[in-house]
Scaffold this motif. Structure first.
Motif, short mmCIF file in Angstrom:
data_model
loop_
_atom_site.label_atom_id
_atom_site.label_comp_id
_atom_site.label_asym_id
_atom_site.label_seq_id
_atom_site.Cartn_x
_atom_site.Cartn_y
_atom_site.Cartn_z
N ASP A 30 -16.14 -17.43 -61.52
CA ASP A 30 -16.35 -16.81 -62.82
C ASP A 30 -16.56 -15.32 -62.72
N VAL A 31 -17.51 -14.93 -61.90
CA VAL A 31 -17.84 -13.52 -61.71
C VAL A 31 -17.50 -13.15 -60.27
N PRO A 32 -16.40 -12.47 -60.04
CA PRO A 32 -16.01 -12.13 -58.66
C PRO A 32 -17.13 -11.38 -57.93
N LEU A 33 -17.36 -11.74 -56.69
CA LEU A 33 -18.42 -11.13 -55.90
C LEU A 33 -18.26 -9.62 -55.87
N LEU A 34 -19.30 -8.92 -56.33
CA LEU A 34 -19.31 -7.46 -56.36
C LEU A 34 -18.13 -6.88 -57.13
N GLY A 35 -17.61 -7.67 -58.06
CA GLY A 35 -16.50 -7.18 -58.87
C GLY A 35 -15.15 -7.22 -58.17
N LEU A 36 -15.11 -7.78 -56.95
CA LEU A 36 -13.85 -7.82 -56.21
C LEU A 36 -13.05 -9.07 -56.58
N LYS A 37 -11.75 -8.91 -56.70
CA LYS A 37 -10.86 -10.04 -56.91
C LYS A 37 -10.12 -10.27 -55.60
N ASP A 38 -10.44 -11.38 -54.95
CA ASP A 38 -10.02 -11.58 -53.57
C ASP A 38 -8.77 -12.44 -53.41
N GLN A 39 -8.14 -12.84 -54.54
CA GLN A 39 -6.92 -13.62 -54.49
C GLN A 39 -5.83 -12.91 -55.29
N THR A 40 -4.61 -13.34 -55.09
CA THR A 40 -3.47 -12.77 -55.83
C THR A 40 -2.72 -13.88 -56.52
N MET A 41 -2.46 -13.70 -57.79
CA MET A 41 -1.64 -14.65 -58.55
C MET A 41 -0.30 -14.00 -58.87
N TYR A 42 0.76 -14.64 -58.38
CA TYR A 42 2.10 -14.13 -58.68
C TYR A 42 2.50 -14.53 -60.09
N GLY A 43 3.19 -13.63 -60.78
CA GLY A 43 3.72 -13.94 -62.10
C GLY A 43 5.05 -13.23 -62.34
N ARG A 44 5.93 -13.90 -63.04
CA ARG A 44 7.22 -13.32 -63.43
C ARG A 44 7.13 -12.98 -64.91
N LEU A 45 7.03 -11.69 -65.22
CA LEU A 45 6.90 -11.23 -66.60
C LEU A 45 8.28 -10.93 -67.17
N CYS A 46 8.61 -11.55 -68.30
CA CYS A 46 9.88 -11.31 -68.98
C CYS A 46 9.61 -10.95 -70.43
N VAL A 47 10.13 -9.80 -70.84
CA VAL A 47 9.88 -9.27 -72.18
C VAL A 47 11.21 -9.13 -72.91
N PRO A 48 11.33 -9.68 -74.12
CA PRO A 48 12.59 -9.61 -74.85
C PRO A 48 12.90 -8.18 -75.30
N PRO A 49 14.16 -7.89 -75.63
CA PRO A 49 14.52 -6.55 -76.10
C PRO A 49 13.66 -6.15 -77.30
N GLY A 50 13.22 -4.91 -77.30
CA GLY A 50 12.38 -4.44 -78.39
C GLY A 50 10.91 -4.73 -78.16
N GLY A 51 10.59 -5.44 -77.09
CA GLY A 51 9.20 -5.73 -76.78
C GLY A 51 8.64 -6.89 -77.59
N SER A 52 7.39 -7.21 -77.35
CA SER A 52 6.71 -8.28 -78.06
C SER A 52 5.21 -8.04 -77.99
N ARG A 53 4.53 -8.33 -79.08
CA ARG A 53 3.07 -8.21 -79.10
C ARG A 53 2.41 -9.49 -78.60
N THR A 54 3.20 -10.57 -78.47
CA THR A 54 2.66 -11.87 -78.11
C THR A 54 3.23 -12.34 -76.78
N LEU A 55 2.36 -12.81 -75.90
CA LEU A 55 2.73 -13.26 -74.57
C LEU A 55 2.37 -14.73 -74.40
N GLN A 56 3.28 -15.50 -73.81
CA GLN A 56 2.97 -16.85 -73.37
C GLN A 56 2.72 -16.81 -71.86
N VAL A 57 1.57 -17.30 -71.43
CA VAL A 57 1.27 -17.44 -70.01
C VAL A 57 1.57 -18.89 -69.62
N LEU A 58 2.54 -19.09 -68.74
CA LEU A 58 3.06 -20.41 -68.42
C LEU A 58 2.51 -20.87 -67.08
#
Length: 349
Positions: free
Chosen positions: A44-72
Motif C-alpha cells: 500500500d505505502v511503498p517503503l520510504l516512498g520507493l517503488k521497487d517493481q516495474t509494471m509494463y504497459g502498452r499505451l495506445c491513444v486514438p487520433p485526436g487523443g482521449s480524456r478517458t483511459l481503460q487500464v486492461l
C-alpha cells in the motif's frame, strides 16, 4: 478548346492525386502506441516512498487523443497480449475496438508476468497486484509516465478481474469497472480442467528459460489451453496456437486471496462506480449447475446483483456459446460493442 482540355486534364489529375491520398488518411486513424515501464510497489505505502517493481504497459491513444483511459488487466497465465492477440483477426482485438471507439488503453502485464518485473512468487497475491495497479493508475492520472487522463476505467479478465475488483473497492480511484471472466461463484462440476492445466513453470520448455524464475511460479501444461480456457467454444487451431504462444506465468498466492477476497467476502460491495460484468455463456470456471447462471444477461445480473452496491448500477452481458477466454470467441465483437456502448453511457470520452 485546347485550354478547356488542359483544365479538364488538370482536374482529373487533381482528383487522381486525391484518390491516392485516401489510403494514407486511412492508415492515419490507427492509434498511436508506446511501451511504458511504470514504477509500482506491491504494498500500500511503498517503503520510504520507493517503488521497487516495474509494471509494463502498452499505451495506445486514438487520433485526436482521449480524456478517458481503460487500464486492461489480463488473467493468470496471460499477459497484455490477451487484449490484442498476435496473428489473429482484428475481430479478436479488444484493444483496437476500444481505440476505434475513441478511448485510450493501457494493456498491462501483471507483476511477475510478461515484461513486468519478477519478484519472488511468494510476494505475489491478488491484493499485491491490486496495489501495483493502483500505482499505475495514479501515474496515468498525473501524467508522470505519459499523457495524463481525466477518467480511468479498470478492465479485468479472470484473475485480472479479481485484481480489478480489489483495487476499485480498496482505493476507489477509478470511474468504472469492467469485470470479464469472473463471478462470485466457482463452478465445482466443471472447473477441474482449468485447475489440472496448471503446472510448475520451471518444468515448461518455454517458461523455464526465464532467468531467475523460482519454483512457486506456475503456467499451463503444453497443449491444455483449449480445454482450460476455450472449451466448449468452437475449436480454432489458429486461436489455440496464438493463445499457447502467448501463455505466461501465475503465482499460486494470486489465486488464494482472489478466492478469499473476490469470492468469499462481499468486498465488491465497496465499489462505488458503475460496473459491467461480462461472461461467456459456457464458462466452465464460473458458470453452470451449482454456480453462476450465465445463460442470459438477466440471469447473470440476478445472480451477481447482491454482491454489488446500488452505486455500481450493475449491468451484465453474456457472449453466447463460448467458454472462459471470451476475447478469443469468434463473436468477440459482441463483447467489444457491449463494453464500448456501456462506456459511452456510463463514463463518456
Amino acid at each position: 478548346m485546347r485550354f478547356r482540355l488542359r483544365r479538364l486534364a488538370a482536374a482529373v489529375a487533381l482528383l487522381c492525386a486525391g484518390a491516392v491520398l485516401v489510403p494514407v488518411q486511412a492508415s492515419a486513424v490507427e492509434a498511436a502506441c508506446q511501451d511504458l515501464n511504470i514504477p509500482v510497489s506491491l504494498v500500500d505505502v511503498p517503503l520510504l516512498g520507493l517503488k521497487d517493481q516495474t509494471m509494463y504497459g502498452r499505451l495506445c491513444v486514438p487520433p485526436g487523443g482521449s480524456r478517458t483511459l481503460q487500464v486492461l488487466v489480463p488473467g493468470g497465465t496471460c499477459k497484455s497480449d490477451y487484449y490484442d492477440p498476435p496473428d489473429l483477426s482484428e475481430t479478436r482485438s479488444f484493444r483496437k475496438a476500444v481505440n476505434k471507439a475513441g478511448y485510450a488503453t493501457l494493456s498491462v502485464d501483471r507483476v511477475g508476468s510478461g515484461r513486468s518485473s519478477k519478484p519472488p512468487a511468494a510476494l505475489l497475491s491478488a491484493s499485491a497486484q491490486a496495489n501495483a495497479v493502483h500505482h499505475a493508475i495514479q501515474a496515468m492520472r498525473t501524467g508522470t509516465v505519459g499523457p495524463g487522463f481525466d477518467k480511468i476505467v479498470l478492465v479485468g479478465h479472470s484473475l485480472g478481474s479479481a485484481t480489478a475488483l480489489i483495487e476499485a473497492a480498496t482505493f476507489r480511484d477509478v470511474d468504472g469497472v469492467v469485470i470479464t471472466g469472473f463471478t462470485h461463484r466457482i463452478a465445482p462440476l466443471t472447473v477441474t480442467p482449468t485447475l489440472v492445466a496448471l503446472g510448475p513453470a520451471m518444468l515448461d520448455e518455454k517458461m523455464s528459460k526465464i532467468v531467475g524464475l523460482d519454483p512457486a511460479y506456475l503456467t499451463t501444461v503444453a497443449g491444455m489451453r483449449y480445454s482450460a480456457f476455450h472449451n466448449p467454444g468452437p475449436f480454432d487451431q489458429q486461436v489455440v496456437d496464438s493463445d499457447e504462444a502467448s501463455k505466461d506465468l501465475i503465482a499460486a498466492g494470486e489465486i488464494v486471496d482472489a478466492v478469499l477476497i473476490g469470492l468469499v467476502l462481499p468486498y465488491s460491495r465497496r465499489i462505488n462506480v458503475p460496473v459491467l460484468v461480462a461472461m461467456g455463456e459456457k464458462d466452465g470456471v464460473f458458470c453452470g449447475p451449482l454456480a453462476s447462471d450465465c445463460s442470459s444477461a438477466e440471469g447473470l445480473r440476478q445472480g451477481e446483483a447482491g454482491y454489488y452496491s446500488s452505486e455500481a448500477r450493475l449491468r451484465t452481458f453474456v457472449v453466447p456459446g463460448y467458454g472462459h477466454s471470451i476475447n478469443y470467441a469468434p463473436n468477440a465483437p459482441l463483447l467489444h460493442d457491449a463494453v464500448t456502448g456501456w462506456m459511452n453511457e456510463m463514463v463518456g470520452r
